[in-house]
Design an enzyme around this catalytic site. Structure first.
Site, PDB file in Angstrom:
ATOM      1  N   ASN A  75       0.852  -1.335  -0.034  1.00  0.00           N
ATOM      2  CA  ASN A  75       0.090   0.092  -0.149  1.00  0.00           C
ATOM      3  C   ASN A  75       0.802   1.292   0.032  1.00  0.00           C
ATOM      4  O   ASN A  75       2.170   1.440   0.542  1.00  0.00           O
ATOM      5  CB  ASN A  75      -0.984   0.031   1.164  1.00  0.00           C
ATOM      6  CG  ASN A  75      -0.492   0.489   2.560  1.00  0.00           C
ATOM      7  OD1 ASN A  75      -0.395   1.728   2.654  1.00  0.00           O
ATOM      8  ND2 ASN A  75       0.399  -0.234   3.302  1.00  0.00           N
ATOM      9  N   PHE A 135       6.361   4.365  13.973  1.00  0.00           N
ATOM     10  CA  PHE A 135       7.785   4.786  13.544  1.00  0.00           C
ATOM     11  C   PHE A 135       8.019   3.601  12.400  1.00  0.00           C
ATOM     12  O   PHE A 135       9.352   3.175  12.124  1.00  0.00           O
ATOM     13  CB  PHE A 135       8.618   4.041  14.668  1.00  0.00           C
ATOM     14  CG  PHE A 135       8.776   5.185  15.906  1.00  0.00           C
ATOM     15  CD1 PHE A 135       8.180   6.711  15.927  1.00  0.00           C
ATOM     16  CD2 PHE A 135       9.357   4.738  17.187  1.00  0.00           C
ATOM     17  CE1 PHE A 135       8.012   7.420  17.064  1.00  0.00           C
ATOM     18  CE2 PHE A 135       9.050   5.551  18.097  1.00  0.00           C
ATOM     19  CZ  PHE A 135       8.601   7.075  18.157  1.00  0.00           C
ATOM     20  N   CYS A 137       5.901   3.334   9.089  1.00  0.00           N
ATOM     21  CA  CYS A 137       5.227   3.617   7.729  1.00  0.00           C
ATOM     22  C   CYS A 137       6.565   3.948   6.896  1.00  0.00           C
ATOM     23  O   CYS A 137       7.190   4.933   7.031  1.00  0.00           O
ATOM     24  CB  CYS A 137       4.288   4.774   8.044  1.00  0.00           C
ATOM     25  SG  CYS A 137       3.729   4.983   6.293  1.00  0.00           S
ATOM     26  N   CYS A 351       8.085 -34.913  -6.335  1.00  0.00           N
ATOM     27  CA  CYS A 351       8.961 -35.015  -5.411  1.00  0.00           C
ATOM     28  C   CYS A 351      10.328 -35.441  -6.069  1.00  0.00           C
ATOM     29  O   CYS A 351      11.449 -35.276  -5.778  1.00  0.00           O
ATOM     30  CB  CYS A 351       8.639 -36.367  -4.438  1.00  0.00           C
ATOM     31  SG  CYS A 351       8.339 -38.068  -5.154  1.00  0.00           S
ATOM     32  N   CYS A 355      13.940 -33.477  -6.263  1.00  0.00           N
ATOM     33  CA  CYS A 355      15.191 -34.103  -5.724  1.00  0.00           C
ATOM     34  C   CYS A 355      16.136 -34.296  -6.857  1.00  0.00           C
ATOM     35  O   CYS A 355      17.501 -34.120  -6.554  1.00  0.00           O
ATOM     36  CB  CYS A 355      14.771 -35.321  -4.870  1.00  0.00           C
ATOM     37  SG  CYS A 355      16.343 -35.904  -3.947  1.00  0.00           S
ATOM     38  N   CYS A 387      11.120 -32.654  -0.713  1.00  0.00           N
ATOM     39  CA  CYS A 387       9.994 -33.649  -1.280  1.00  0.00           C
ATOM     40  C   CYS A 387       8.495 -33.345  -0.667  1.00  0.00           C
ATOM     41  O   CYS A 387       7.588 -33.487  -1.089  1.00  0.00           O
ATOM     42  CB  CYS A 387      10.501 -34.799  -1.160  1.00  0.00           C
ATOM     43  SG  CYS A 387      10.961 -35.528   0.321  1.00  0.00           S
TER      44      CYS A 387
END
Lengths: 422, 452
Positions: A75, A135, A137, A351, A355, A387
């Site tokens: 924002n 303290f 923003c 997986c 790997c 995995c």
């Protein structure tokens, strides 16, 4: 039923769920709806001095991932853009009407003692339960030497905190910016200045994305963009780490910590409590789904506590802190090996390829008549967990701890050239 | 009671016909496609790819849809299967890619909608002006393709892409084969077959010659002389008969011919009985039955001699028939036709049971104004009987590269052995084209060597 009543730096609320200082707490209408929905408290969106700031059109940018919206929110909105008197009158009304809820007022005025001295009594007069010093923003206000511009300088943090402590009887919570290299520096400064509590994290400086047609960072405001403050589920890991750092720091011992950063459900809440938080502040999840999300947060946290036998929040707060240690204190003898539940496996191969391509070539592949079969090569498995993380089926891959004998950390490890010898 | 004859056109107003024959499964919206694409796990060595006869890299194209790279998605599909658009519509995905989707292991019948996603991507491509593939440098070689169905079209496109000049011959006036004349209209709605052919032909280098009948207006021997290679994608041009003496009576039709009439006429001009009996258990039977119903037949009964589980139409097709008001009857074998003055009046079936055969004493009769036969199509070898083409078990024999026993002649699709699926025909055509290309390039290189 677990007792969720919260006393945080002397501030009472029926549950630990507060709305963070942000658009949802900008005015009476929203706060009233929030309290009706069950929120335990609010930190009113930051008040500044008059004339109020002016906000832009286009204020948010969002990060989605594989079809899920808003895993991160950015924002560029500033502090409250309404006159001080309007906010003050509304705060007063709401607090009177909801005396059991925590109403904390976020503040940000220039770094001059007089300015702080001037605003504190005005706020105090509303009957608010406490103040939170903004303290953190990281956009816009910091260019005007406020917000993160203060939070990034420990001396300023200490100085302003002290001014506030000297000029109000209200508890002072210092909200910390994560846009620093070491969160302990501003945290310790806050404590040195007399802070009653700290809250963190404020938003992280970010460019959420680039509009490839406008060739400008998003959100695009009239053809240009600026960096914003990043929050939402994606920042949770950063917040947990910083909260844990403060919670385990001996010089910060005992200081209440209000946890902020991507809290979206009861499980996140429990994790923040375990890492040391005493109250919880939420924003993005409410901005995504509305105030009703608090129902499941309260309910889920309570049910989980019941299941674990935790009666009060204090039983949970900080419970994981002593297990949060530097890498050097981890036991190098500990080992896990992946185990694939062949019944649950759907044969997607994720997986294996993870790997094979990026780790330790520890999952073999065999094409069976029914489906592909993937098996762990135990000698090759280093127990990295990758995995298990890529597997789309819950609990299909588990990391099985192996028997081990005693403890050996890096400082004593034979391979460490600087090892401690007897 | 006099002879009943109740076959008529225009049983339904055109507006209703248009609705009945509208797209059976409309395409996904951008949002729907994005959501569905995100369900894909992006499997490694994905089982769905193996289940696709054309071997489309399914996870890759779905990932591309998820990232809104639609040009990449469609190219991934079309480089394996240039008829990916019609396959997305007509493939029985429930027994191909989607059956193997790993999501079905988590929840039955909840595969990623691969077919629908493929349609989304290919539809996008067809709305672009440019063809995604370019022809390679001209080789100066000419190839004849006989049969403009999926096999022939896929073969022609790949050959054209490799730089050869292709002429496609077909007995019909328009190309497309079964896509144009044989598949149910609502599966390829909005003239899709023709649009896809226009798209395919837009690569250039392909000439179509309709009204060309092998064995009549052209011979294989003649083609072999005029072209450097020939591909036969001549399909199954014969239909099985019931075997009754009076099968030629009015009202008894081949389902294939019925569908072809429907596909090549204005819907309101297609005659259909008030009571229709369809005999058969395959996709043609289902397509004929549902379309008869859509044309306005009051009662449509699909009768199959064995059980539902033996039908070659998939359960999804079966449900589609039932949803559309077709009555299914199983374990009934056609026994005799009831006719009066050369017009069919009904058909009598002998009831049967698994392992027990059929009992003519235990029979039932269905009144019918129209009987559609869909009991199988057969390869007719007459047009090539004088050529050295080996035919076994009623199909042309080919090797793994689509080569027939006659040098320079290749074949694929339904006229060769294997599953009679559009997608399998596309694979055959594509692979034969690559084999032809390889052969022509080798012979070209040899010639160059000799000349050099």
């Amino acid at each position: 039923m677990a007792d969720l009543r919260t006393v945080f730096a002397g501030i009472k609320s029926p549950n630990p769920f507060w709305l963070a200082s942000a658009p949802p707490t900008d005015k009476e209408y929203n706060v009233r709806r929030a309290f009706q929905a069950g929120w335990g408290g609010v930190v009113w969106k930051t008040l500044g001095e008059d004339p109020p700031v002016v906000n832009l059109s286009s204020r948010y940018g969002a990060l989605g991932f594989e079809g899920r919206r808003l895993i991160g929110l950015n924002n560029i909105e500033l502090i409250s853009d309404r006159p001080l008197a309007t906010n003050i009158a509304e705060i007063k009304r709401v607090k009177r009407e909801f005396p059991d809820r925590a109403v904390i007022v976020s503040l940000m005025v220039p770094c001059e003692e007089d300015k702080w001295k001037a605003i504190l009594p005005i706020v105090e007069e509303t009957g608010a339960d406490g103040i939170e010093l903004n303290f953190g923003c990281p956009h816009g206000m910091s260019e005007r030497n406020m917000g993160a511009a203060v939070g990034q300088v420990p001396e300023y943090v200490e100085m302003v905190t002290r001014w506030c402590k000297q000029n109000t009887r209200m508890p002072v919570i210092v909200k910390l910016t994560p846009n620093v290299t070491n969160i302990l520096m501003p945290a310790r400064a806050a404590r040195a200045g007399g802070a009653d509590a700290v809250s963190l994290i404020n938003t992280i400086q970010s460019v959420i994305g680039v509009d490839l047609d406008a060739m400008a960072p998003m959100p695009v405001v009239g053809g240009k963009g600026t960096h914003g403050g990043y929050c939402g589920p994606a920042v949770k890991p950063i917040a947990l780490r910083m909260i844990g750092e403060i919670a385990r720091d001996p010089t910060m011992a005992g200081i209440p910590i209000s946890g902020i950063g991507g809290i979206s459900n009861w499980r996140d809440s429990a994790e923040f409590l375990a890492m040391g938080a005493g109250s919880l502040q939420v924003c993005t999840a409410a901005m995504h789904y509305g105030f009703r999300i608090v129902e499941d947060m309260i309910d889920g946290l309570s049910n989980w506590m019941d299941g674990k036998g935790y009666e009060r929040l204090e039983d949970v707060t900080g419970r994981a802190v002593s297990q949060f240690v530097p890498w050097n204190q981890l036991n190098m003898k500990f080992r896990t090996i992946a185990d694939i539940d062949q019944e649950a496996c759907v044969g997607c191969g994720l997986c294996h390829i993870a790997c094979e391509d990026t780790s330790h070539q520890a999952i073999s592949k065999r094409n069976g008549p029914d489906r592909r079969h993937y098996e762990v090569i135990e000698e090759e498995c280093v127990g990295c967990n990758l995995c298990a993380h890529v597997c789309p089926v819950d609990d299909c891959i588990t990391m099985v701890p192996q028997p081990f004998d005693g403890e050996l950390t890096w400082p004593e490890h034979p391979s460490n050239p600087h090892r401690i010898t007897a | 009671m006099g002879t009943r004859f109740d076959i008529a056109c225009g049983r339904l107003p055109e507006t209703v016909l248009d609705l009945n024959f509208a797209d059976a499964h409309p395409g996904l919206s951008h949002e729907q496609a994005a959501l569905e694409a995100d369900r894909c796990f992006y499997c490694y060595d994905a089982p769905c790819v193996e289940a696709c006869p054309t071997g489309i890299d399914i996870p890759r194209f779905i990932k591309a849809i998820a990232s809104d790279n639609l040009a990449g998605a469609s190219r991934t599909i079309l480089q394996s299967n240039i008829l990916g658009g019609s396959c997305a519509r007509v493939c029985p995905t429930e027994i191909l890619c989607e059956q193997k989707c790993v999501h079905t292991a988590i929840e039955a019948n909840h595969a990623v909608r691969i077919g629908a996603l493929q349609r989304f991507a290919t539809d996008w491509q067809m709305n672009q002006s440019a063809h995604p593939f370019q022809r390679e440098e001209s080789t100066g070689r000419r190839v004849a393709v006989v049969g403009a169905g999926p096999a022939g079209l896929a073969c022609a496109h790949r050959l054209a892409m490799r730089g050869h000049d292709v002429t496609i011959f077909d007995r019909h006036e328009a190309p497309g084969g079964l896509n144009q004349y044989g598949v149910a209209a609502y599966k390829l709605a909005d003239n899709f077959a023709q649009k896809e052919i226009d798209f395919l032909m837009s690569i250039g280098g392909i000439r179509f010659q309709g009204g060309a009948v092998l064995g009549q207006t052209l011979t294989l021997a003649g083609l072999r002389e005029s072209y450097h290679a020939v591909f036969l994608g001549i399909g199954l041009s014969g239909v099985r008969a019931l075997g009754f003496e009076n099968e030629g009576v009015e009202g008894v039709l081949d389902a294939v011919a019925f569908i072809e009439t429907l596909r090549s006429s204005t819907l309101s001009d297609v005659p259909v009985g008030r009571r229709v009996v369809v005999i058969g258990g395959g996709n043609t039977a289902v397509d004929a039955a549902v379309q008869a119903k859509c044309l306005g037949a009051e009662e449509v009964t699909l009768v199959y001699r064995r059980g539902a589980e033996h039908m070659s139409a998939t359960p999804v097709e079966r449900e589609w028939a039932q949803t559309n008001g077709v009555t299914l009857r199983f374990w009934a074998s056609p026994h005799h036709l009831l006719t009066d003055q050369g017009v069919v009046q009904g058909i009598c079936f002998a009831r049967g049971a698994s392992g027990k055969g059929y009992d003519p004493q235990d029979s039932f009769t269905l009144e019918a104004d129209m009987v559609l036969k869909a009991i199988g199509q057969v390869f007719v070898s007459d047009p090539i009987q004088n050529d050295q083409i080996l035919v076994e078990n009623g199909r042309i024999v080919v090797d793994g590269n689509g080569r027939t026993s006659m040098p320079g002649v290749y074949a694929g699709g339904d006229c060769t052995a294997g599953e009679d699926l559009t997608v399998a025909a596309v694979r055959d055509g594509r692979d034969a084209a690559e084999a032809i290309h390889a052969e022509l390039m080798v012979s070209s290189a040899e010639k160059d060597a000799v000349n050099g």
